[in-house]
Scaffold this active site. Structure first.
Site, PDB file in Angstrom:
ATOM      1  N   GLY A  34      27.507  67.380  50.633  1.00  0.00           N
ATOM      2  CA  GLY A  34      27.890  67.381  52.042  1.00  0.00           C
ATOM      3  C   GLY A  34      29.361  67.114  52.299  1.00  0.00           C
ATOM      4  N   GLY A  40      32.391  63.962  44.255  1.00  0.00           N
ATOM      5  CA  GLY A  40      31.807  62.669  44.627  1.00  0.00           C
ATOM      6  C   GLY A  40      32.827  61.565  44.851  1.00  0.00           C
ATOM      7  CB  CYS A  42      34.156  59.604  40.323  1.00  0.00           C
ATOM      8  SG  CYS A  42      35.272  59.755  38.931  1.00  0.00           S
ATOM      9  CB  ALA A 179      37.999  38.325  40.386  1.00  0.00           C
ATOM     10  CB  VAL A 235      34.375  35.293  51.022  1.00  0.00           C
ATOM     11  CG1 VAL A 235      34.685  35.889  52.387  1.00  0.00           C
ATOM     12  CG2 VAL A 235      35.649  35.172  50.187  1.00  0.00           C
ATOM     13  CB  THR A 269      31.642  41.563  47.182  1.00  0.00           C
ATOM     14  OG1 THR A 269      31.354  42.332  48.355  1.00  0.00           O
ATOM     15  CG2 THR A 269      32.698  40.537  47.505  1.00  0.00           C
ATOM     16  NE  ARG A 271      30.497  52.351  44.458  1.00  0.00           N
ATOM     17  CZ  ARG A 271      31.049  52.942  45.521  1.00  0.00           C
ATOM     18  NH1 ARG A 271      32.060  52.375  46.139  1.00  0.00           N
ATOM     19  NH2 ARG A 271      30.591  54.089  45.954  1.00  0.00           N
ATOM     20  CG  HIS A 443      53.048  51.921  10.564  1.00  0.00           C
ATOM     21  ND1 HIS A 443      52.746  50.731  11.194  1.00  0.00           N
ATOM     22  CD2 HIS A 443      54.388  51.920  10.320  1.00  0.00           C
ATOM     23  CE1 HIS A 443      53.860  50.025  11.315  1.00  0.00           C
ATOM     24  NE2 HIS A 443      54.867  50.720  10.790  1.00  0.00           N
TER      25      HIS A 443
HETATM   26  P1  NAI Z   1      31.868  43.946  40.683  1.00  0.00           P
HETATM   27  O1  NAI Z   1      30.413  43.707  40.695  1.00  0.00           O
HETATM   28  O2  NAI Z   1      32.546  44.410  39.423  1.00  0.00           O
HETATM   29  O3  NAI Z   1      32.627  42.628  41.151  1.00  0.00           O
HETATM   30  C1  NAI Z   1      32.364  42.002  42.390  1.00  0.00           C
HETATM   31  C2  NAI Z   1      32.832  40.553  42.350  1.00  0.00           C
HETATM   32  O4  NAI Z   1      32.720  40.011  43.664  1.00  0.00           O
HETATM   33  C3  NAI Z   1      32.014  39.679  41.426  1.00  0.00           C
HETATM   34  O5  NAI Z   1      32.885  39.019  40.538  1.00  0.00           O
HETATM   35  C4  NAI Z   1      31.309  38.711  42.388  1.00  0.00           C
HETATM   36  O6  NAI Z   1      31.107  37.431  41.831  1.00  0.00           O
HETATM   37  C5  NAI Z   1      32.289  38.652  43.568  1.00  0.00           C
HETATM   38  N1  NAI Z   1      31.686  38.237  44.845  1.00  0.00           N
HETATM   39  C6  NAI Z   1      30.505  38.648  45.377  1.00  0.00           C
HETATM   40  N2  NAI Z   1      30.287  38.044  46.574  1.00  0.00           N
HETATM   41  C7  NAI Z   1      31.346  37.232  46.811  1.00  0.00           C
HETATM   42  C8  NAI Z   1      31.715  36.341  47.884  1.00  0.00           C
HETATM   43  N3  NAI Z   1      30.946  36.177  48.972  1.00  0.00           N
HETATM   44  N4  NAI Z   1      32.883  35.652  47.789  1.00  0.00           N
HETATM   45  C9  NAI Z   1      33.685  35.814  46.703  1.00  0.00           C
HETATM   46  N5  NAI Z   1      33.394  36.644  45.681  1.00  0.00           N
HETATM   47  C10 NAI Z   1      32.245  37.349  45.719  1.00  0.00           C
HETATM   48  O7  NAI Z   1      32.121  44.976  41.900  1.00  0.00           O
HETATM   49  P2  NAI Z   1      33.321  45.931  42.261  1.00  0.00           P
HETATM   50  O8  NAI Z   1      34.602  45.499  41.656  1.00  0.00           O
HETATM   51  O9  NAI Z   1      33.237  46.045  43.744  1.00  0.00           O
HETATM   52  O10 NAI Z   1      32.912  47.301  41.577  1.00  0.00           O
HETATM   53  C11 NAI Z   1      31.712  47.973  41.967  1.00  0.00           C
HETATM   54  C12 NAI Z   1      31.209  48.892  40.869  1.00  0.00           C
HETATM   55  O11 NAI Z   1      32.102  49.969  40.662  1.00  0.00           O
HETATM   56  C13 NAI Z   1      31.040  48.152  39.580  1.00  0.00           C
HETATM   57  O12 NAI Z   1      29.787  48.466  39.052  1.00  0.00           O
HETATM   58  C14 NAI Z   1      32.139  48.720  38.705  1.00  0.00           C
HETATM   59  O13 NAI Z   1      31.753  48.764  37.356  1.00  0.00           O
HETATM   60  C15 NAI Z   1      32.363  50.107  39.282  1.00  0.00           C
HETATM   61  N6  NAI Z   1      33.745  50.513  39.082  1.00  0.00           N
HETATM   62  C16 NAI Z   1      34.189  50.773  37.827  1.00  0.00           C
HETATM   63  C17 NAI Z   1      35.505  51.087  37.589  1.00  0.00           C
HETATM   64  C18 NAI Z   1      35.955  51.311  36.195  1.00  0.00           C
HETATM   65  O14 NAI Z   1      35.116  51.495  35.329  1.00  0.00           O
HETATM   66  N7  NAI Z   1      37.250  51.271  35.901  1.00  0.00           N
HETATM   67  C19 NAI Z   1      36.477  51.184  38.666  1.00  0.00           C
HETATM   68  C20 NAI Z   1      35.917  50.863  39.948  1.00  0.00           C
HETATM   69  C21 NAI Z   1      34.601  50.556  40.121  1.00  0.00           C
END
Ligand code: NAI
Length: 464
Positions: A34, A40, A42, A179, A235, A269, A271, A443
């Site tokens: 859509g 998507g 990504c 983080a 938060v 926080t 997905r 190397h």
């Molecule tokens: P995440 O699950 O990696 O991290 C979310 C963080 O937010 C956690 O550390 C959690 O403890 C914290 N959190 C949750 N509620 C909170 C609150 N109320 N107050 C403070 N901290 C809180 O999620 P993120 O970074 O949003 O990524 C989502 C998905 O997308 C993940 O599955 C990730 O693997 C994927 N992704 C992968 C990438 C890559 O492979 N390079 C790039 C971007 C996303």
């Protein structure tokens, strides 16, 4: 009305790869999407645009951090944010058009619109119902909501991973909630562009699930780059006032209420899987209690002929996991033997330095009661890393103490996201650490650090 062997719903890395593989295997395929462009989350608002901004901001950082040390006196480097945005948009367009080309090449019909599965084998897009022998759901995920926080990407103050890619200007300050991967990648983009970034994280460490030593080193390096961290902080809400926001949080160690103000707040926080609007409820497609579409070992849902892959199905939310499932399910549908090895799926954080991991962490291996040995090698001992001024970090290889079989690898350092793959291949072949140690590595390369970590699992690394 058209009849297909397969209709894939969603053209992200899971869906488009599935469609291409199925077409290559001789099936008549359509893919419903859509969005205005294929690829998507990504390609449009995730991995690809963020990598463009990470690259550009890394270049900016290099100019003021390391250029003068190498005798390159460029003076003050001006950042043209609109131009950087245009570069990002071009990068995205080049990739999304590439998928369109591949669809044409493989004779895949792009059904433009949002799909509803009326019954097994019947997919409605707009006013037309299309028939298919099989349907694959590849509808991905969306940012999960945080209680007390309203995201408004248009307003550009409290934003999610989509809004943060297209802020009207580089903000002076930003609070990142979470983080995880998104928070740290995009937090470091803005920190390098001059924004004062504070990351507020619920847990007591950054990047949950990563190797503990990597977490500590990563936080140290990011702190050196100017990011601030508030850990152990939940938060509870964000209030917006004129052009700014106030983030309220509870410090878990003493339950004190605290607040931080910033021009922009990034909510990162996590997905959640997304399969809304497909009509799965009325079809009786079972979901897990965390909202994923339930699948069996061949990605088939509880309704025969309907499959699910990628972020919408259980497992790590990673583009490459979705791609692998896309290929595998296409093979299953074509009567072949699709397979995904979930034990060897790398994870990469594209900061500088990069962080990459595959397999078991030391903590997970110990918790599972496994006898392990750990070979570690710091990039300080690697000539190439020193020459490019990226000697922070290390490679850590985990092997079975008795058999020497590689169980995992954790790298923080230059090119970590590329280097991890030699360990992935080794693990796919059931290699021992000694196999890596005995493999000649050119190397000077940063990959030598992987070999040295493997040597450290045996008689010892050379350059320490
Ligand atoms: P995440 O699950 O990696 O991290 C979310 C963080 O937010 C956690 O550390 C959690 O403890 C914290 N959190 C949750 N509620 C909170 C609150 N109320 N107050 C403070 N901290 C809180 O999620 P993120 O970074 O949003 O990524 C989502 C998905 O997308 C993940 O599955 C990730 O693997 C994927 N992704 C992968 C990438 C890559 O492979 N390079 C790039 C971007 C996303």
């Amino acid at each position: 009305m058209s009849t297909y062997d397969l209709i894939v719903i969603g053209a992200g890395p899971g869906g488009y790869v599935c469609a291409i593989r199925a077409a290559q295997l001789g099936l008549k395929v359509a893919c419903v999407e859509g969005r205005e462009t294929l690829g998507g989350t990504c390609l449009n608002v995730g991995c690809i645009p963020s990598k463009a901004l990470l690259h550009a901001s890394h270049m900016a950082h290099e100019t003021h951090e390391n250029f003068a040390k190498m005798g390159l006196n460029v003076g003050h480097v001006e950042i043209d944010w609109q131009k950087m945005q245009a570069y990002k948009a071009e990068t995205v367009a080049g990739n999304t058009k590439g998928i369109e080309f591949l669809f044409k090449k493989n004779k895949i019909d792009w059904l433009k619109g949002w799909a509803v599965i009326e019954a097994p084998g019947k997919v409605k897009v707009g006013d037309t119902t299309h028939e298919a022998k099989t349907v694959v759901i590849a509808t991905g995920s969306v940012s999960s909501a945080l209680k007390g926080v309203t995201v408004d990407n248009e307003a550009g103050i409290v934003v999610d991973s989509t809004g943060v890619l297209a802020l009207p200007k580089i903000p002076a300050s930003m609070v990142v909630i979470g983080a995880g991967v998104i928070g740290l990648e995009l937090g470091s983009v803005y920190a390098r562009l001059g924004t004062q970034v504070t990351v507020v994280e619920y847990l007591d460490a950054i990047t949950p699930g990563m190797d503990g030593e990597v977490q500590k080193q990563f936080q140290k390096i990011l702190t050196k780059q100017g990011l601030k961290f508030v850990l152990g902080a939940a938060v509870s809400g964000v209030e917006t006032t004129d052009g700014a926001a106030k983030v309220s949080y509870t410090l878990r160690k003493d339950n004190s209420e605290q607040a931080l103000e910033a021009e922009v707040v990034l909510v990162a926080t996590g997905r959640r899987p997304y399969a809304d609007g497909l009509g799965l409820d009325s079809l009786g497609v079972q979901m897990t209690d965390r909202g994923y579409v339930k699948v069996d070992g061949h990605w088939q849902t509880s309704v025969p002929g309907i499959y699910a892959i990628g972020d919408a199905a259980p497992g790590p939310m990673l583009a490459h996991k979705a791609e692998d499932e896309g290929m595998a399910v296409a093979e299953v549908i074509a009567g072949k033997h699709g397979h995904v090895n979930y034990d060897v799926i790398p994870g990469v954080i594209y900061t500088t330095p990069e962080v990459a991991a595959v397999g078991l962490t030391e903590e997970a291996a110990k918790a599972a009661g496994r006898k392990i040995k750990v070979g570690k090698f710091p990039f300080m001992g690697n000539a190439r890393a020193k020459a490019v001024m990226q000697a922070d970090g290390f490679v850590k290889l985990i092997a079975d103490a008795d058999t020497d079989r590689i169980l995992g690898c954790h790298i923080i350092g230059p090119n970590a996201g590329e280097m991890i793959h030699e360990v992935c291949v080794a693990m796919e072949f059931g290699a021992a650490a000694q196999d890596l140690a005995l493999t000649c590595h050119a190397h000077p390369t940063t990959s030598e650090a992987v070999r040295e970590a493997a040597l450290a699992c045996g008689d010892g690394a050379i350059h320490v």
